[in-house]
Design a protein around this motif. Structure first.
Motif, PDB file in Angstrom:
ATOM      1  N   UNK A 333      21.421 -53.229  15.771  1.00 38.24           N
ATOM      2  CA  UNK A 333      21.256 -51.367  15.275  1.00 38.24           C
ATOM      3  C   UNK A 333      22.484 -51.674  17.083  1.00 38.24           C
ATOM      4  N   UNK A 334      22.596 -50.536  16.162  1.00 39.36           N
ATOM      5  CA  UNK A 334      24.215 -50.066  17.472  1.00 39.36           C
ATOM      6  C   UNK A 334      23.462 -49.704  18.886  1.00 39.36           C
ATOM      7  N   UNK A 335      24.669 -50.218  19.729  1.00 40.25           N
ATOM      8  CA  UNK A 335      24.282 -50.026  21.034  1.00 40.25           C
ATOM      9  C   UNK A 335      24.127 -48.660  21.422  1.00 40.25           C
ATOM     10  N   UNK A 336      23.699 -48.233  22.574  1.00 40.90           N
ATOM     11  CA  UNK A 336      23.414 -46.835  23.225  1.00 40.90           C
ATOM     12  C   UNK A 336      23.531 -47.059  25.287  1.00 40.90           C
ATOM     13  N   UNK A 337      23.262 -45.877  25.341  1.00 38.20           N
ATOM     14  CA  UNK A 337      23.862 -46.157  26.921  1.00 38.20           C
ATOM     15  C   UNK A 337      22.567 -45.756  27.224  1.00 38.20           C
ATOM     16  N   UNK A 338      22.580 -46.236  28.649  1.00 37.48           N
ATOM     17  CA  UNK A 338      21.163 -46.846  29.119  1.00 37.48           C
ATOM     18  C   UNK A 338      21.610 -45.458  30.631  1.00 37.48           C
ATOM     19  N   UNK A 339      20.682 -43.912  30.488  1.00 35.79           N
ATOM     20  CA  UNK A 339      21.526 -43.488  31.723  1.00 35.79           C
ATOM     21  C   UNK A 339      19.871 -43.052  32.742  1.00 35.79           C
TER      22      UNK A 339
END
Length: 377
Positions: A333-339
């Motif tokens: 899966x494509x990476x996502x930004x962790x907030x």
């Protein structure tokens, strides 16, 4: 209001006999009717049938010859009554179609039947010289005219069973030659980028320039109708257009020629000048054996190319099957930004007290206090 019945036309063999009885050559008869010599030859052989105004003029001329020679040569020429009886007997029924080459060959005895190569050579010798000159009127290039005719006959030799059974083999080859000559892809070939030397005569140069300025459909229609001598329905059929569209193209082409060359406003004069322009060029076609050999070489080349392409396709398919994965691998899966995560901070320079504390801690870790061991009592 009643319509005047058309003048009956005798059978093909009777047409030639009447022309010879009237001491007329094919060229003289063609000049009187307003067609070319090849058209008269086709009428007398039965390959084509005249239509329209030319049919009327041709039939009237034959009837006048039969009337004039009926009492002079009773042994060789039928009288007028016999001619009218023959014509009236065939006027009520539609004329039989011209004999196909295969039908004519099948009626010959086995020892005189032509081989496919001999039949092809006969068709080539009959059509190629005139066809090269006609193609020159379409393109204005001598080498392209010869190449177009050779390619058309090579294609005809590859499909000879179909061409031999065609109603008009000469028309089949002519249509193929015209299509190749008028192909727009020739402009990208290096050998045809520069124009060839024009004819030496000034009037011929002007006529050829007018022809080349016409759109290809109008140019082809003009050459077929006023140059070759085909009727309007035949011209429309060969150009794959309706009769009305062919007539429209012919009218526009004649108007354009007459605007540049007023002396050619008469169709008969235009036909004569087209024939003279085509005959002034020394255009020679290759020998039929050379054309047949070239057709066979081209067929072998494309056959080998098709085999090589098939082998390459099979090899590519086998390699794909060999190297393809055998189980399913889910995609990453494509990476996502962790907030909500605090940013990583780099340590700053240590002060004097911090350095002393660090040294003290390092020494205590190496030699710390002694451990207290419990004693068993």
């Amino acid at each position: 209001m009643t319509q005047t019945p058309a003048v009956p036309l005798p059978p093909p063999e009777e047409r030639r006999r009447l022309r010879e009885a009237g001491a007329l050559t094919q060229a003289q008869l063609a000049k009187r009717v307003g067609v070319s010599r090849e058209t008269v030859r086709a009428w007398e052989s039965g390959r084509t049938t005249p239509r329209g105004r030319r049919r009327e003029a041709y039939a009237q001329l034959l009837l006048s010859i039969a009337d004039r020679t009926g009492g002079q040569e009773p042994e060789e020429v039928h009288d007028m009554t016999a001619l009218q009886h023959t014509a009236e007997s065939t006027a009520g029924a539609p004329e039989p179609p011209p004999e196909r080459p295969s039908e004519r060959l099948s009626e010959r005895p086995s020892e005189s039947r032509l081989t496919p190569a001999q039949a092809f050579d006969a068709l080539y010798a009959f059509c190629a010289p005139a066809l090269v000159r006609q193609t020159f009127l379409l393109t204005g290039r001598r080498e392209l005219a010869r190449e177009s005719v050779e390619r058309a006959f090579q294609h005809a030799w590859q499909r000879w069973p179909e061409v031999a059974r065609d109603r008009d083999p000469a028309g089949w080859v002519r249509a193929a030659a015209y299509e190749f000559a008028l192909s727009p892809w020739h402009r990208f070939r290096p050998r045809y980028r520069h124009p060839e030397p024009p004819p030496s005569d000034a009037f011929d140069r002007a006529l050829l320039d007018v022809l080349l300025r016409l759109p290809p459909p109008q140019r082809r229609t003009l050459v077929l109708y006023d140059g070759v001598g085909l009727d309007l329905p035949e011209t429309a059929a060969e150009t794959e257009a309706s009769t009305r569209a062919a007539a429209n193209r012919l009218m526009h082409a004649r108007t354009a020629v007459a605007a540049r060359l007023p002396d050619l406003s008469d169709p008969a004069a235009l036909h004569r000048r087209l024939a003279e322009l085509a005959s002034t060029e020394r255009l020679r076609a290759a020998k039929p054996t050379v054309v047949r050999d070239g057709s066979e070489r081209r067929a072998r080349f494309w056959t080998r190319a098709a085999i090589a392409f098939t082998v390459a396709l099979i090899g590519t398919t086998a390699l794909t099957l060999r190297t393809a994965p055998t189980h399913y691998e889910p995609p990453v899966p494509p990476g996502s930004t962790v907030r909500g995560v605090p940013p990583r901070m780099a340590p700053g320079p240590l002060s004097e007290k911090e350095r002393e504390l660090r040294e003290k801690l390092r020494k205590q870790l190496q030699s710390g206090p002694e451990r207290l061991l419990p004693q068993v009592t």
